[in-house]
Design an enzyme around this catalytic site. Structure first.
Site, PDB file in Angstrom:
ATOM      1  N   LYS A 154       0.851  -1.191   0.000  1.00 35.17           N
ATOM      2  CA  LYS A 154       0.000   0.000   0.000  1.00 35.17           C
ATOM      3  C   LYS A 154       0.887   1.241   0.000  1.00 35.17           C
ATOM      4  O   LYS A 154       1.938   1.273   0.659  1.00 35.17           O
ATOM      5  CB  LYS A 154      -0.870  -0.046   1.254  1.00 35.17           C
ATOM      6  CG  LYS A 154      -2.017   0.933   1.326  1.00 35.17           C
ATOM      7  CD  LYS A 154      -2.831   0.683   2.612  1.00 35.17           C
ATOM      8  CE  LYS A 154      -4.036   1.584   2.740  1.00 35.17           C
ATOM      9  NZ  LYS A 154      -4.808   1.296   3.971  1.00 35.17           N
ATOM     10  N   SER A 207      -9.977  -1.435   7.051  1.00 28.33           N
ATOM     11  CA  SER A 207      -9.376  -1.100   5.754  1.00 28.33           C
ATOM     12  C   SER A 207      -8.664  -2.243   5.046  1.00 28.33           C
ATOM     13  O   SER A 207      -8.269  -2.089   3.892  1.00 28.33           O
ATOM     14  CB  SER A 207      -8.397   0.073   5.913  1.00 28.33           C
ATOM     15  OG  SER A 207      -9.113   1.283   5.911  1.00 28.33           O
ATOM     16  N   SER A 211      -9.776   1.237   3.011  1.00 30.16           N
ATOM     17  CA  SER A 211      -8.893   2.081   2.237  1.00 30.16           C
ATOM     18  C   SER A 211      -7.831   1.321   1.432  1.00 30.16           C
ATOM     19  O   SER A 211      -7.237   1.908   0.519  1.00 30.16           O
ATOM     20  CB  SER A 211      -8.182   3.068   3.160  1.00 30.16           C
ATOM     21  OG  SER A 211      -7.315   2.373   4.051  1.00 30.16           O
TER      22      SER A 211
END
Lengths: 478, 476
Positions: free
Chosen positions: A67, A166, A142
């Protein structure tokens, strides 16, 4: 190269070790797929494949996508934000170093909601990510880029972070496995912070075995993170075949009469429970009396911490700076107005308000008391149950734009995941079936440091569900 | 009738700890290195970095707490103090708030409110004439200082004059120096002091509205600043106005006070517990180690000097509150050339300090043994005290042995033999007026006769013996 595409990360690693597959060939395969990605899942892809790298580590050279918010030395680390556009840190996150040392070279960075604030990946400064199951839908967030990349077969596995859901919610939306470990099990050093007391790095993988393999190289105390803990014992690949004697608790407060839980999701969840029973588990209703207040508490605590964590983006030392005609305050205001997106601004304002003199006790203080109560609820429940199970999210992946105008509706996608985050306990999401042709995740949560037991149960269930995600893997890349 | 006012003062002292590394990262502390050469991603507040508490800073905090008689919190926590400023890289300072490391205590006459740990800000320099950030041509930041460990010591409002504030700060500085936890140098900023000042009519027990005097960088300026602020408040109140709560800056060059901000502009720091750090848990082992490392402190030393050497409280404090004087005194007593410690103390704090000022006598040419010998010669009347001072002048200038100086300068005290009797007879013959007055019962007149003898003998005569001989020879 469809045979490479069908290999799990563990299987690809085995092929590399046995010499059937070259590590460079494997790296180049995924580098190329990431280059050709059509889902906007990546914010950076390696320009070249390194020469035959040492593959001594237990991860055998299987390349890793991480990420965007993980700092990677010399490589853009922007946390999905305009304010960090082009930021190349001179250091790497501890987990990224650990995994590279264990033989998982970094090959790509994935898109995300700005500063991990969002549940649809629509808050990224670098554009939304599309769900490989249906490109008119969101991948969740996310960690939406990581989830979409793994589901689409453009990454063998990926790192994400989970603050209120997330990892688990996008894993659920994309039909893959997502595991958020116990708070403190994995170092947070080098993870661009959203809410420090909740943020936790975890894994997004095709199956439970891959999750166990990747996580086993991440856990442990890091002297650079005071809140990290020595991991008790070590993690091994799961072998569980049944669930005999396992007591599953279904929290009444989270499943009965909850508004917004889709009937299709409920049906997959009920089927999953019946499957579990057929494998020897007992399923009973349990109580988490304070869980319905989790979302409210979360939306005070997380923004409060974020409001301080994001103060460092002031245009003075790194990242975006918009000059203020010689006035310091104006420089701050212009920089932050231009650099942050609307959701980030909303949460900074919420958090600033919650901490303000005269409101602290009523908001932040009370939210912390609720958090303590929720953790106590779980402790009590775990006296009678091995795991708490819920649907991972009340819905399947929703349409792009469907909830952007209504923050509260957006926040509700984390209804089932936020209580575990507040309690700091580990939880996994595994795909349990389809509703309207879209994946539905099952969440399994256990006490702190019960990752091995969670993985065993998830592995057993995974075998029984026999979820087929191969369709999504064929989409998403040219 | 005019009311008289009493000032009430509380102090907040920031002390930079002399640990090897910064409070929350591994950067070494800076002593004038190139700007921004002692920095790392952590103390620059870069994304994703995390603080880790310096264990040595906690040990130093414990030493300070024990020295001040504070109660040590078994578990204390850090908070974030939020405000935007370019010298604060994270946009918050990590500091202790409602659960500090040390609570309460006392040093000398002043009660301590609390002692807590925090990190220092970076150093800003504004280019341009105003010296203020918003009118500056440009401003530059040096992050070398950022993250230096600080201890903040807050007193109760327990000080009642500027002079007392200065004297107490001297004691605090000596105590901290003795502990070895800080350089305590005000000019270099390792010791910084803010003062909270209010006034009230004498006899009143409630406190008046206080003002805060910021960042004074020498003991002299503190005393002057506090005096100026007291005068300003008294003038305001006497003119029928009220004191407004505000933060002030004292400019030592002009002696003026300017307002930095009023209560209305005060920050809302939005304190909340620092989630990146775990609580400081003080174990029995840490406490035992701190106790063992605790040296004798100035207040205790003063007490010991009073008891062991029969010194007055004042002299004992003068010696103990200046570590180097205390050390010199003890060395002089230890040399065993004089068995009168009170006389040595009196010579050290009187004659020697008069000659050396703020200098360390340990660095002077007068060894402790020489001073001890000198005082011994005076106490045994081999040297008069006047001649002793002349010997000391020579020792300060050139060093050496006092007995040798006495011999070479011919300063040895005269015994009460014929030579002195002759000198007294000469003085009587030369001062008939004084003799007449003395016979009339005007005792002061004897001074002229003694003075004559002293002049003629270069101060070698003993005053008492001269008096006795004058009266004897005059048959009085």
């Amino acid at each position: 190269m469809s045979e490479i595409l069908d290999l799990t990360a563990a299987a690809a690693g085995a092929a590399v070790r046995s010499g059937e597959l070259g590590a460079s060939e494997l790296f180049e395969f995924y580098r190329q797929r990431a280059q050709d990605d059509q889902l906007n899942a990546f914010t950076w892809v390696a320009e070249a494949t390194p020469g035959e790298a040492a593959i001594d580590g237990p991860l055998s050279g299987v390349p890793l996508a991480v990420k965007d918010l993980f700092c990677t030395k010399g490589i853009v680390s922007q946390s999905g934000s305009r304010i960090l556009e082009g930021f190349r840190p001179p250091y790497s996150a501890t987990v990224v170093e650990q995994l590279e040392n264990a033989g998982a070279p970094l090959f790509a960075k994935t898109n995300q909601d700005e500063f991990a604030m969002g549940s649809s990946n629509e808050n990224s400064a670098f554009g939304p990510v599309f769900n490989p199951w249906d490109v008119t839908r969101v991948p969740g967030g996310s960690s939406g880029g990581s989830a979409a990349a793994v589901a689409a077969g453009s990454a063998p596995w990926a790192l994400g972070t989970d603050t209120g859901g997330s990892i688990r919610q996008p894993a659920s939306f994309c039909g893959i496995v997502g595991l958020k470990p116990t708070y403190g099990a994995v170092s947070r050093y080098g993870m661009i912070a959203f809410a420090s007391s909740l943020d936790q790095a975890g894994v997004l993988t095709r199956d439970v075995t891959d999750a166990a393999l990747l996580l086993s190289e991440m856990v442990g105390r890091d002297p650079r993170d005071s809140t990290s803990l020595e991991y008790p014992g070590s993690l091994v690949l799961p072998t569980g075949r049944d669930l005999s004697g396992i007591r599953l608790g279904v929290p009444e407060e989270l499943t009965e009469g909850v508004e917004g839980i889709e009937p299709g999701v409920r049906a997959v969840f009920d089927d999953a429970l019946r499957t579990a029973e057929s494998m020897g588990a007992t399923v009973e209703t349990c109580r988490l009396p304070h869980a319905p207040h989790a979302l409210s508490a979360y939306y005070l605590i997380a923004p409060a911490e974020a409001s301080a964590n994001l103060s460092r983006y002031d245009g003075v030392r790194f990242g975006l700076r918009v000059e203020g005609d010689g006035d310091l305050k104006e420089m701050y205001e212009r920089t932050r107005s231009a650099g942050f997106g609307p959701e980030v601004k909303r949460r900074i304002m919420l958090g600033t308000y919650a901490l303000s003199s005269g409101y602290y006790d009523a908001y932040y203080g009370r939210a912390q008391r609720v958090r303590t109560k929720i953790a106590e609820d779980f402790n009590t429940a775990f006296e009678s149950f091995d795991f708490i199970v819920t649907p991972t999210s009340p819905s399947v992946a929703f349409k792009l734009g469907a909830r952007t105008a209504d923050p509260l509706a957006m926040y509700l996608s984390d209804y089932f995941t936020v209580p575990m985050s507040l309690a700091g306990i580990p939880a996994i999401s595994i795909p349990a079936g389809l509703s309207e042709g879209l994946p539905v995740g099952l969440q399994i949560a256990g006490p702190a440091f019960s990752e091995q037991r969670i993985l065993e149960a998830a592995y057993a269930l995974e075998g029984a569900f026999a979820f087929d995600a191969s369709g999504a893997r064929r989409s998403g890349s040219k | 009738m005019t009311t008289s006012y009493e000032p009430v003062i509380g102090l907040e002292i920031h002390v930079q700890l002399s640990t090897k590394t910064k409070m929350f990262c591994a950067c070494e502390l800076s002593f004038g290195e190139q700007p921004n050469s002692r920095t790392c991603p952590v103390c620059l507040g870069m994304p994703g970095t995390l603080p880790v508490v310096n264990a040595r800073a906690i040990d130093f905090g414990l030493l300070i707490g024990l020295a001040l008689g504070s109660e040590i919190a078994p578990r204390s926590i850090f908070h974030r103090k939020n405000y935007f400023y370019p010298d604060l890289p994270k946009g918050y300072q990590i500091s202790q708030f409602d659960i500090p490391l040390c609570l309460g205590g006392r040093l000398g006459e002043v009660a301590i409110h609390r002692v807590h740990l925090e990190e220092d800000a970076a150093k800003l320099t504004h280019q341009g004439t105003s010296g203020r950030i918003n009118d500056a041509d440009s401003s530059v930041v040096d992050f070398n200082r950022g993250g230096t460990p600080l201890v903040e010591i807050v007193t109760e409002p327990d000080i009642y004059s500027a002079a007392q504030a200065r004297e107490w700060l001297t004691l605090l500085r000596t105590t901290l120096r003795q502990l070895g936890v800080s350089d305590v140098n005000m000019e270099e900023g390792s010791l910084r002091c803010d003062a909270n000042i209010s006034i009230r009519p004498v006899g009143e027990t409630t406190l008046g509205t206080k003002t805060e005097l910021k960042n004074m960088n020498s003991f002299r300026f503190i005393e002057r600043g506090i005096d100026a602020e007291i005068a300003r408040q008294v003038a305001l109140v006497e003119a029928g106005q009220t004191v407004a709560q505000e933060t002030l800056h004292f400019d030592p060059a002009s002696g003026t006070l300017t307002s930095l901000r009023s209560k209305e502009d005060s920050h809302d720091y939005r304190y909340f517990p620092e989630p990146d750090l775990v609580p400081i848990v003080v174990t029995q082992a840490m406490l035992a180690q701190a106790h063992a490392a605790l040296p004798e402190l100035p207040a205790q030393r003063a007490q010991r000097f009073e008891l062991d050497f029969a010194l007055t409280a004042e002299i004992a404090r003068m010696l103990a509150f200046r570590t180097e004087l205390g050390d010199y005194f003890e060395a002089a007593v230890g040399s065993r050339d004089c068995d009168d410690p009170a006389a040595i103390a009196s010579w050290v704090t009187g004659e020697l300090v008069a000659r050396l000022g703020d200098g360390d006598p340990g660095d002077s040419k007068v060894t402790p043994q020489a001073l001890s010998k000198l005082v011994g010669l005076v106490s045994t009347k081999q040297l008069t005290s006047g001649a002793g001072k002349s010997v000391l002048d020579r020792l300060v200038a050139d060093g050496g042995d006092p007995a040798a100086v006495m011999e070479s300068e011919g300063l040895a005290a005269m015994d009460s033999g014929d030579e002195l009797a002759e000198a007294v007879a000469d003085a009587i013959a030369a001062n008939p007026d004084a003799v007449a007055k003395l016979r009339d019962g005007k005792e002061q007149a004897i001074g002229a006769l003694i003075g004559h003898v002293m002049r003629e003998t270069k101060g070698r005569a003993d005053g008492g013996e001269v008096t006795r001989l004058v009266r004897e020879q005059l048959g009085l």
